[in-house]
Design an enzyme around this catalytic site. Structure first.
Site, PDB file in Angstrom:
ATOM      1  N   CYS A 220     -28.937 -51.140  -8.342  1.00 35.23           N
ATOM      2  CA  CYS A 220     -30.188 -51.729  -8.807  1.00 35.23           C
ATOM      3  C   CYS A 220     -30.684 -52.788  -7.823  1.00 35.23           C
ATOM      4  O   CYS A 220     -30.997 -52.452  -6.692  1.00 35.23           O
ATOM      5  CB  CYS A 220     -30.006 -52.266 -10.227  1.00 35.23           C
ATOM      6  SG  CYS A 220     -31.551 -52.492 -11.111  1.00 35.23           S
TER       7      CYS A 220
ATOM      8  N   GLU B  41     -21.994 -48.581 -14.030  1.00 38.05           N
ATOM      9  CA  GLU B  41     -21.043 -49.553 -14.587  1.00 38.05           C
ATOM     10  C   GLU B  41     -21.301 -49.825 -16.071  1.00 38.05           C
ATOM     11  O   GLU B  41     -20.453 -50.418 -16.743  1.00 38.05           O
ATOM     12  CB  GLU B  41     -21.084 -50.869 -13.782  1.00 38.05           C
ATOM     13  CG  GLU B  41     -22.267 -51.797 -14.058  1.00 38.05           C
ATOM     14  CD  GLU B  41     -23.525 -51.425 -13.293  1.00 38.05           C
ATOM     15  OE1 GLU B  41     -23.610 -50.289 -12.783  1.00 38.05           O
ATOM     16  OE2 GLU B  41     -24.435 -52.272 -13.220  1.00 38.05           O
TER      17      GLU B  41
ATOM     18  N   HIS C 146     -27.292 -47.588 -13.374  1.00 35.25           N
ATOM     19  CA  HIS C 146     -26.140 -48.460 -13.610  1.00 35.25           C
ATOM     20  C   HIS C 146     -24.929 -47.698 -14.140  1.00 35.25           C
ATOM     21  O   HIS C 146     -24.660 -47.728 -15.349  1.00 35.25           O
ATOM     22  CB  HIS C 146     -26.511 -49.536 -14.637  1.00 35.25           C
ATOM     23  CG  HIS C 146     -27.488 -50.545 -14.139  1.00 35.25           C
ATOM     24  ND1 HIS C 146     -27.103 -51.661 -13.430  1.00 35.25           N
ATOM     25  CD2 HIS C 146     -28.835 -50.604 -14.233  1.00 35.25           C
ATOM     26  CE1 HIS C 146     -28.170 -52.379 -13.113  1.00 35.25           C
ATOM     27  NE2 HIS C 146     -29.237 -51.755 -13.589  1.00 35.25           N
TER      28      HIS C 146
END
Lengths: 233, 80
Positions: free
Chosen positions: A86, A208, A206
């Site tokens: 990002c 994660e 994302h």
């Protein structure tokens, strides 16, 4: 694998990233404030998401000139592995560590939603747990994720197999002019790219944020598991 | 010296903001608007330099930080 997460003023996704890294390494990553310059003993540098320096001037433009980025450039020059997610991807392009740039989303809206990514290249430290053509779900949240690069840079990226991920639909179909599957309007539906040595990866979504059943899935976990395998010492 | 740096998206780069503004102008009844491009104007007050040097310094600043040459062009104008 010893990982470090760089924290700039305005970074806000560093703890999500820490959860994902701790999940696969079993140890807490080192948090590095942007004024620091020491990356000794680090195997993986992560530039997390957020709004570094309030996105002033251009997303990532100010962070690219902060003290830690000199050390990150040296780390890259020595063949170090770097993941930028990002805002981290924006910082990597602004630092010229990855080609291209991220423009305002084509529909001008901040997007916060799930998307599907198709894996475009296998056997890189970031994609080794997947096969080419695999599709996985991942959240995205950004206002400026519309990837662009000039024709020459694009030809190099495509020709050298340096497009890591493309936005796709759930079945893996890629259609760049379809706002449903390519939500921010990125050229060639590019969601993530690799450096020439394939050791630096930048991506807008994302992974994660999808590494635990409590988050709603583990679709992003293979990226981190693969990194640990690739960087084990 | 007061220097004005104008940063614009390159010609080939799609400018969705400009497009949206163009649509809004049409909606307001302004006819004949062909193309709208949105950029940034950055004014710098530079001390201890003459016009030529101010121009040169501002260009250096633009290349290093103010503009992203992958997607943007810049122009420099010494205004006072």
């Amino acid at each position: 694998m010893k990982a470090a997460i760089v924290v700039f003023p305005g970074t806000n996704r560093e703890r999500d990233m820490a959860i994902a890294l701790r999940r696969v390494t079993g140890q807490a990553p080192r948090m590095i404030w942007h004024h620091e310059t020491d990356l000794s003993g680090i195997d993986l540098v992560v530039l997390p998401g957020g709004f570094s320096y309030g996105d002033y001037l251009r997303c990532g433009a100010m962070a690219a000139h902060s003290p830690i980025m000199g050390a990150v450039r040296d780390f890259a020059a020595k063949g170090g592995h770097i993941l930028g997610v990002c805002n981290g991807f924006q910082i990597l392009t602004e630092s010229n560590l990855l080609p291209g740039a991220l423009l305002r989303n084509a529909n001008l809206r901040f997007l916060s939603q799930d998307c599907y990514l198709r894996v475009e290249v296998e056997n890189t430290p970031f994609t080794r747990r997947w096969k080419k053509g695999d599709v996985f779900r991942t959240p995205l949240a950004h206002g400026d994720g519309n990837y662009t690069a000039d024709a020459e840079a694009l030809a190099v990226l495509e020709g050298e197999g340096r497009v890591a991920f493309r936005y796709a639909d759930a079945k893996g179909r890629v259609q760049a002019d379809d706002a449903g599957s390519n939500p921010n309007g990125s050229v060639n539906s590019i969601a993530g790219v690799l450096s020439e040595n394939k050791r630096i990866c930048g991506m807008m979504p994302h992974p994660e944020d999808l590494v635990d059943p409590l988050m709603g899935g583990e679709d992003g976990l293979p990226l981190f598991e693969g990194l640990v395998e690739a960087l084990v010492r | 010296m007061k220097v004005r740096v104008t940063v614009m998206l390159k010609d080939g780069v799609l400018d969705p903001q400009g497009k949206a503004i163009g649509h809004a102008l049409h909606t307001l009844g302004f006819e004949g608007v062909q193309d709208v491009r949105v950029g940034k104007v950055i004014e710098l007050d530079l001390h201890g330099v003459k016009a030529e040097e101010a121009h040169e310094k501002a260009g250096e600043m633009a290349r290093n930080l103010l503009a992203n040459l992958v997607i943007e062009d810049y122009s420099v104008e010494v205004v006072a």
